[in-house]
Design a protein around this motif. Structure first.
Motif, PDB file in Angstrom:
ATOM      1  N   GLU A   7      58.239  58.532  19.555  1.00 50.37           N
ATOM      2  CA  GLU A   7      57.926  58.661  20.972  1.00 50.37           C
ATOM      3  C   GLU A   7      57.170  57.411  21.402  1.00 50.37           C
ATOM      4  N   LYS A   9      55.614  55.133  25.212  1.00 47.66           N
ATOM      5  CA  LYS A   9      55.158  55.346  26.583  1.00 47.66           C
ATOM      6  C   LYS A   9      56.328  55.661  27.509  1.00 47.66           C
ATOM      7  N   ASP A  12      58.871  59.371  26.662  1.00 51.79           N
ATOM      8  CA  ASP A  12      57.853  60.430  26.608  1.00 51.79           C
ATOM      9  C   ASP A  12      58.488  61.809  26.436  1.00 51.79           C
ATOM     10  N   TYR A  13      59.143  62.002  25.307  1.00 57.44           N
ATOM     11  CA  TYR A  13      59.909  63.228  25.131  1.00 57.44           C
ATOM     12  C   TYR A  13      59.058  64.479  24.901  1.00 57.44           C
ATOM     13  N   SER A  14      57.775  64.333  24.645  1.00 57.59           N
ATOM     14  CA  SER A  14      56.919  65.517  24.526  1.00 57.59           C
ATOM     15  C   SER A  14      56.365  65.952  25.882  1.00 57.59           C
ATOM     16  N   SER A  15      56.674  65.207  26.944  1.00 56.20           N
ATOM     17  CA  SER A  15      56.217  65.584  28.286  1.00 56.20           C
ATOM     18  C   SER A  15      56.851  66.912  28.693  1.00 56.20           C
ATOM     19  N   LYS A  16      56.165  67.645  29.525  1.00 62.02           N
ATOM     20  CA  LYS A  16      56.626  68.977  29.915  1.00 62.02           C
ATOM     21  C   LYS A  16      58.008  68.974  30.583  1.00 62.02           C
ATOM     22  N   GLN A  19      60.634  68.433  27.770  1.00 58.60           N
ATOM     23  CA  GLN A  19      60.684  69.572  26.865  1.00 58.60           C
ATOM     24  C   GLN A  19      61.255  70.818  27.541  1.00 58.60           C
ATOM     25  N   PRO A  58      58.844  55.885  32.823  1.00 60.03           N
ATOM     26  CA  PRO A  58      59.123  56.787  31.706  1.00 60.03           C
ATOM     27  C   PRO A  58      60.277  57.734  31.990  1.00 60.03           C
ATOM     28  N   SER A  60      60.388  60.915  31.946  1.00 59.94           N
ATOM     29  CA  SER A  60      60.026  62.039  32.809  1.00 59.94           C
ATOM     30  C   SER A  60      60.126  61.665  34.281  1.00 59.94           C
ATOM     31  N   ARG A  61      59.840  60.416  34.622  1.00 59.76           N
ATOM     32  CA  ARG A  61      59.954  59.958  36.014  1.00 59.76           C
ATOM     33  C   ARG A  61      61.420  59.832  36.415  1.00 59.76           C
ATOM     34  N   ARG A  64      62.630  63.228  37.130  1.00 61.03           N
ATOM     35  CA  ARG A  64      62.115  63.680  38.419  1.00 61.03           C
ATOM     36  C   ARG A  64      62.859  63.028  39.575  1.00 61.03           C
TER      37      ARG A  64
END
Length: 237
Positions: A7, A9, A12-16, A19, A58, A60-61, A64
Protein backbone atom coordinates in the motif's frame (compact mmCIF):
# COMPACT_ATOMS: atom_id res chain seq x y z
CA UNK A 1 6.16 -10.07 -5.22
CA UNK A 2 5.93 -8.12 -1.95
CA UNK A 3 6.87 -4.82 -3.61
CA UNK A 4 3.97 -5.23 -6.04
CA UNK A 5 1.43 -5.65 -3.21
CA UNK A 6 2.43 -2.73 -0.98
CA UNK A 7 0.00 0.00 0.00
CA UNK A 8 1.24 3.53 -0.76
CA UNK A 9 -0.07 7.07 -0.37
CA UNK A 10 -1.72 6.88 -3.79
CA UNK A 11 -2.59 3.18 -3.62
CA UNK A 12 -4.66 3.60 -0.45
CA UNK A 13 -6.45 0.29 -0.65
CA UNK A 14 -7.14 0.09 3.10
CA UNK A 15 -9.24 3.29 2.87
CA UNK A 16 -12.91 2.84 3.64
CA UNK A 17 -14.27 3.66 0.15
CA UNK A 18 -11.94 1.12 -1.50
CA UNK A 19 -12.56 -1.58 1.10
CA UNK A 20 -16.32 -1.02 0.99
CA UNK A 21 -16.31 -1.45 -2.78
CA UNK A 22 -14.26 -4.66 -2.61
CA UNK A 23 -16.70 -6.10 -0.07
CA UNK A 24 -19.80 -4.97 -1.96
CA UNK A 25 -18.59 -6.59 -5.17
CA UNK A 26 -17.40 -9.78 -3.46
CA UNK A 27 -14.10 -9.68 -5.31
CA UNK A 28 -12.12 -11.41 -2.55
CA UNK A 29 -14.21 -14.54 -3.03
CA UNK A 30 -13.19 -14.93 -6.69
CA UNK A 31 -10.21 -16.79 -8.15
CA UNK A 32 -7.33 -14.65 -9.44
CA UNK A 33 -8.47 -14.69 -13.07
CA UNK A 34 -11.93 -13.40 -12.23
CA UNK A 35 -10.60 -10.92 -9.67
CA UNK A 36 -8.57 -9.29 -12.45
CA UNK A 37 -11.36 -9.51 -15.01
CA UNK A 38 -14.09 -8.11 -12.74
CA UNK A 39 -11.94 -5.26 -11.42
CA UNK A 40 -10.72 -4.49 -14.94
CA UNK A 41 -14.29 -4.23 -16.24
CA UNK A 42 -15.34 -2.08 -13.29
CA UNK A 43 -12.53 0.46 -13.76
CA UNK A 44 -12.93 0.53 -17.53
CA UNK A 45 -16.70 0.91 -17.71
CA UNK A 46 -17.98 2.20 -14.37
CA UNK A 47 -15.29 4.86 -13.99
CA UNK A 48 -15.97 7.17 -16.94
CA UNK A 49 -13.26 8.64 -19.14
CA UNK A 50 -12.52 12.16 -17.87
CA UNK A 51 -9.82 14.44 -16.49
CA UNK A 52 -9.14 14.74 -12.75
CA UNK A 53 -7.55 17.67 -10.96
CA UNK A 54 -4.15 15.95 -10.91
CA UNK A 55 -2.35 12.70 -11.70
CA UNK A 56 -1.17 12.59 -8.08
CA UNK A 57 -4.48 11.83 -6.37
CA UNK A 58 -5.14 8.65 -4.35
CA UNK A 59 -7.33 5.80 -5.52
CA UNK A 60 -10.07 6.73 -3.05
CA UNK A 61 -10.32 10.19 -4.65
CA UNK A 62 -10.54 8.71 -8.16
CA UNK A 63 -13.32 6.44 -6.92
CA UNK A 64 -15.13 9.42 -5.42
CA UNK A 65 -14.73 11.45 -8.64
CA UNK A 66 -16.20 8.57 -10.67
CA UNK A 67 -14.04 9.40 -13.67
CA UNK A 68 -10.41 9.36 -14.71
CA UNK A 69 -7.81 9.08 -17.46
CA UNK A 70 -4.85 6.77 -18.01
CA UNK A 71 -2.86 7.70 -14.92
CA UNK A 72 -5.69 8.11 -12.43
CA UNK A 73 -7.71 5.13 -13.61
CA UNK A 74 -4.46 3.18 -13.36
CA UNK A 75 -4.03 4.24 -9.73
CA UNK A 76 -7.52 3.03 -8.85
CA UNK A 77 -7.02 -0.19 -10.80
CA UNK A 78 -3.77 -0.93 -8.96
CA UNK A 79 -5.26 -0.18 -5.52
CA UNK A 80 -8.19 -2.51 -6.15
CA UNK A 81 -5.91 -5.26 -7.46
CA UNK A 82 -3.52 -5.01 -4.51
CA UNK A 83 -6.50 -4.85 -2.18
CA UNK A 84 -7.45 -8.37 -3.26
CA UNK A 85 -3.87 -9.70 -3.37
CA UNK A 86 -3.06 -9.35 -7.09
CA UNK A 87 0.52 -8.11 -7.79
CA UNK A 88 0.77 -5.17 -10.19
CA UNK A 89 3.14 -2.41 -11.29
CA UNK A 90 3.00 0.70 -13.47
CA UNK A 91 4.77 1.45 -16.77
CA UNK A 92 5.41 5.09 -17.66
CA UNK A 93 5.50 6.76 -21.09
CA UNK A 94 4.73 9.90 -23.01
CA UNK A 95 2.24 9.91 -25.86
CA UNK A 96 1.79 12.22 -28.84
CA UNK A 97 -0.86 14.83 -28.05
CA UNK A 98 -2.46 14.22 -31.46
CA UNK A 99 -4.31 11.22 -30.06
CA UNK A 100 -6.11 13.62 -27.69
CA UNK A 101 -7.36 15.83 -30.51
CA UNK A 102 -11.13 15.92 -30.35
CA UNK A 103 -11.12 15.27 -26.62
CA UNK A 104 -8.97 18.41 -26.38
CA UNK A 105 -10.01 21.30 -28.60
CA UNK A 106 -9.28 24.95 -29.26
CA UNK A 107 -6.92 26.79 -26.95
CA UNK A 108 -6.56 23.76 -24.65
CA UNK A 109 -5.23 21.58 -27.47
CA UNK A 110 -3.10 24.40 -28.90
CA UNK A 111 -1.38 25.01 -25.57
CA UNK A 112 -1.01 21.36 -24.55
CA UNK A 113 2.56 19.96 -24.55
CA UNK A 114 3.48 17.99 -27.68
CA UNK A 115 4.03 14.93 -25.47
CA UNK A 116 1.60 14.01 -22.73
CA UNK A 117 2.50 11.97 -19.66
CA UNK A 118 0.98 8.50 -19.84
CA UNK A 119 1.04 5.17 -18.03
CA UNK A 120 -0.52 1.75 -18.04
CA UNK A 121 -0.82 -0.96 -15.40
CA UNK A 122 0.93 -4.30 -15.69
CA UNK A 123 -0.64 -7.20 -13.81
CA UNK A 124 1.00 -10.43 -12.75
CA UNK A 125 -1.12 -13.46 -13.52
CA UNK A 126 0.33 -16.96 -13.60
CA UNK A 127 3.94 -16.61 -14.67
CA UNK A 128 3.42 -13.53 -16.87
CA UNK A 129 3.01 -9.77 -16.72
CA UNK A 130 0.13 -8.39 -18.77
CA UNK A 131 -0.08 -4.78 -19.98
CA UNK A 132 -3.64 -3.55 -19.38
CA UNK A 133 -4.00 -0.16 -21.04
CA UNK A 134 -7.55 -0.84 -22.25
CA UNK A 135 -9.16 0.49 -19.05
CA UNK A 136 -8.83 4.12 -20.15
CA UNK A 137 -11.98 4.51 -22.25
CA UNK A 138 -15.32 3.27 -20.93
CA UNK A 139 -17.17 1.00 -23.34
CA UNK A 140 -20.16 3.33 -23.89
CA UNK A 141 -17.79 6.12 -25.02
CA UNK A 142 -15.73 3.80 -27.24
CA UNK A 143 -18.83 2.19 -28.78
CA UNK A 144 -20.22 5.58 -29.77
CA UNK A 145 -16.87 6.55 -31.27
CA UNK A 146 -16.83 3.33 -33.32
CA UNK A 147 -20.37 4.00 -34.53
CA UNK A 148 -19.58 7.59 -35.45
CA UNK A 149 -16.53 6.48 -37.47
CA UNK A 150 -18.00 3.21 -38.77
CA UNK A 151 -16.31 3.78 -42.12
CA UNK A 152 -12.89 3.62 -40.47
CA UNK A 153 -11.77 0.01 -40.75
CA UNK A 154 -8.12 0.50 -39.90
CA UNK A 155 -5.89 2.73 -37.79
CA UNK A 156 -7.41 5.63 -35.87
CA UNK A 157 -5.88 8.47 -33.85
CA UNK A 158 -7.94 10.97 -31.88
CA UNK A 159 -10.53 11.37 -29.12
CA UNK A 160 -8.25 9.51 -26.67
CA UNK A 161 -7.61 6.60 -29.04
CA UNK A 162 -4.51 5.45 -30.92
CA UNK A 163 -5.00 1.94 -32.30
CA UNK A 164 -4.32 -0.10 -35.42
CA UNK A 165 -7.97 -1.13 -35.80
CA UNK A 166 -10.71 1.14 -34.44
CA UNK A 167 -13.48 -1.38 -34.94
CA UNK A 168 -11.58 -4.21 -33.25
CA UNK A 169 -9.33 -2.79 -30.53
CA UNK A 170 -8.05 -5.26 -27.95
CA UNK A 171 -9.77 -3.89 -24.85
CA UNK A 172 -11.32 -7.00 -23.27
CA UNK A 173 -9.20 -8.95 -20.78
CA UNK A 174 -9.22 -12.74 -21.04
CA UNK A 175 -5.62 -13.45 -20.10
CA UNK A 176 -4.05 -11.10 -22.67
CA UNK A 177 -2.56 -7.61 -23.08
CA UNK A 178 -5.05 -4.81 -23.83
CA UNK A 179 -4.34 -1.49 -25.56
CA UNK A 180 -6.17 1.70 -26.54
CA UNK A 181 -3.47 4.43 -26.81
CA UNK A 182 -0.29 2.41 -27.37
CA UNK A 183 0.14 3.47 -31.01
CA UNK A 184 0.76 7.03 -29.80
CA UNK A 185 3.73 6.25 -27.53
CA UNK A 186 6.79 8.50 -27.92
CA UNK A 187 9.02 7.91 -24.87
CA UNK A 188 9.28 4.83 -22.63
CA UNK A 189 10.22 5.47 -18.98
CA UNK A 190 10.15 1.82 -17.92
CA UNK A 191 8.37 0.08 -15.04
CA UNK A 192 7.91 1.21 -11.43
CA UNK A 193 6.58 -0.50 -8.33
CA UNK A 194 3.95 2.20 -7.77
CA UNK A 195 2.57 5.41 -9.28
CA UNK A 196 4.11 7.25 -6.31
CA UNK A 197 7.59 6.20 -7.46
CA UNK A 198 6.85 6.93 -11.12
CA UNK A 199 5.57 10.44 -10.34
CA UNK A 200 8.64 11.23 -8.25
CA UNK A 201 10.77 10.83 -11.39
CA UNK A 202 8.38 11.72 -14.21
CA UNK A 203 5.30 13.90 -14.55
CA UNK A 204 3.62 16.21 -17.02
CA UNK A 205 6.10 18.91 -17.99
CA UNK A 206 4.22 22.18 -17.43
CA UNK A 207 5.11 25.56 -15.98
CA UNK A 208 3.46 26.41 -12.63
CA UNK A 209 1.17 28.86 -14.44
CA UNK A 210 0.05 26.28 -17.02
CA UNK A 211 -0.47 23.70 -14.29
CA UNK A 212 -2.72 26.12 -12.41
CA UNK A 213 -4.54 26.95 -15.64
CA UNK A 214 -5.10 23.24 -16.30
CA UNK A 215 -6.43 22.60 -12.79
CA UNK A 216 -8.79 25.57 -12.75
CA UNK A 217 -9.85 25.94 -16.37
CA UNK A 218 -8.40 23.42 -18.84
CA UNK A 219 -9.63 20.19 -17.32
CA UNK A 220 -13.11 21.64 -16.78
CA UNK A 221 -13.33 22.58 -20.45
CA UNK A 222 -12.03 19.12 -21.40
CA UNK A 223 -14.60 17.35 -19.22
CA UNK A 224 -17.35 19.54 -20.62
CA UNK A 225 -16.15 18.65 -24.10
CA UNK A 226 -16.13 14.93 -23.26
CA UNK A 227 -19.79 15.20 -22.22
CA UNK A 228 -20.62 16.93 -25.51
CA UNK A 229 -18.73 14.25 -27.43
CA UNK A 230 -20.74 11.52 -25.71
CA UNK A 231 -23.94 13.21 -26.88
CA UNK A 232 -22.72 14.06 -30.38
CA UNK A 233 -21.23 10.63 -30.98
CA UNK A 234 -24.60 9.12 -30.17
CA UNK A 235 -26.14 10.94 -33.12
CA UNK A 236 -26.01 9.67 -36.70
CA UNK A 237 -23.72 11.45 -39.17
Amino acid sequence: MDAFLQETKLLDYSSKPVQDLIKQRGWNALDDFHKIQEIYNFVRDEIAFGYNVSDAIPASRVLRDGYGQCNTKGTLFMALLRGVGIPCRVHGFTIDKRLQKGAMTGIVYKNAPSEIFHSWVEVRYGAQWYALEGIILDQPYLSKLQKRYADCTGAFCGYGVAVKDLQNPIVDWNGNDTYIQSEGIVQDFGVYDSPDELLREHHQDMSPFKELLYRCVGRRLMNRNIKKIRLLLGESK
